[in-house]
Design a protein around this motif. Sequence first.
Motif, PDB file in Angstrom:
ATOM      1  N   ILE A  46      17.832  -7.277  -1.332  1.00 22.66           N
ATOM      2  CA  ILE A  46      16.922  -7.515  -0.216  1.00 22.66           C
ATOM      3  C   ILE A  46      16.287  -6.232   0.326  1.00 22.66           C
ATOM      4  O   ILE A  46      15.153  -6.251   0.812  1.00 22.66           O
ATOM      5  CB  ILE A  46      17.619  -8.324   0.911  1.00 22.66           C
ATOM      6  N   GLU A  47      16.975  -5.102   0.202  1.00 21.57           N
ATOM      7  CA  GLU A  47      16.425  -3.828   0.699  1.00 21.57           C
ATOM      8  C   GLU A  47      15.159  -3.416  -0.065  1.00 21.57           C
ATOM      9  O   GLU A  47      14.386  -2.587   0.405  1.00 21.57           O
ATOM     10  CB  GLU A  47      17.481  -2.716   0.636  1.00 21.57           C
ATOM     11  N   ARG A  48      14.948  -3.989  -1.240  1.00 19.93           N
ATOM     12  CA  ARG A  48      13.753  -3.692  -2.041  1.00 19.93           C
ATOM     13  C   ARG A  48      12.552  -4.543  -1.627  1.00 19.93           C
ATOM     14  O   ARG A  48      11.460  -4.367  -2.177  1.00 19.93           O
ATOM     15  CB  ARG A  48      14.031  -3.943  -3.527  1.00 19.93           C
ATOM     16  N   PHE A  49      12.765  -5.463  -0.707  1.00 21.82           N
ATOM     17  CA  PHE A  49      11.719  -6.410  -0.340  1.00 21.82           C
ATOM     18  C   PHE A  49      11.440  -6.409   1.165  1.00 21.82           C
ATOM     19  O   PHE A  49      11.786  -7.356   1.882  1.00 21.82           O
ATOM     20  CB  PHE A  49      12.107  -7.822  -0.801  1.00 21.82           C
ATOM     21  N   PRO A  50      10.788  -5.344   1.659  1.00 22.11           N
ATOM     22  CA  PRO A  50      10.417  -5.351   3.077  1.00 22.11           C
ATOM     23  C   PRO A  50       9.360  -6.432   3.337  1.00 22.11           C
ATOM     24  O   PRO A  50       8.833  -7.047   2.398  1.00 22.11           O
ATOM     25  CB  PRO A  50       9.845  -3.948   3.293  1.00 22.11           C
ATOM     26  N   ASN A  51       9.029  -6.657   4.597  1.00 18.94           N
ATOM     27  CA  ASN A  51       8.107  -7.736   4.980  1.00 18.94           C
ATOM     28  C   ASN A  51       6.725  -7.634   4.347  1.00 18.94           C
ATOM     29  O   ASN A  51       6.048  -8.647   4.196  1.00 18.94           O
ATOM     30  CB  ASN A  51       7.963  -7.797   6.500  1.00 18.94           C
TER      31      ASN A  51
END
Length: 169
Positions: A46-51
């Motif tokens: 998830i840290e690879r997928f910011p908003n």
Amino acid sequence: MKSLQIENINSKIYEIRGQNVMLDRDLAILYNVETRALKQAVKRNIERFPNDFMFQLSESEVNSMVSQNVIPSKQHLGGSLPYAFTEQGVAMLSAVLKSKTAVDISIRIMRTFVELRRFALTYDELAKKIDEIEKRVTSGEETDIRIIDVLNQLMNSDDKESDKIGFIK
């Protein structure tokens, strides 16, 4: 998968929240994985997928897509609200999924996004030129009067040699 054309990918790109995105379900089909597996891979990273790479659609956004016939029904998306991936999010997916298919498909998707941008720029340039022409043409009666004047002079000219450009009697 080699026959996957830009048009096929283009039909899976939607504008949501002012951004061109692809939905998790469509990406899962293209990557040849289950939607559930794609979402799990994203959650593990998830840290690879910011908003600005990925966001989850709201219930009202899904309802809007159904009402606009973008998707046939909510069931088409499975049971949960879908994730929408921007161009950067799609690029990140290929790193997260780590398969040759994911890399190949991501390259094709990136090329499609580039073509969309190129088309948008061409469209914007054309729209500006049309606006400029409209402004010049509709800049007032003075332009219309000049055009009518020239036409009247051409139509009312007599047979004098000086009026016949390029012709000698």
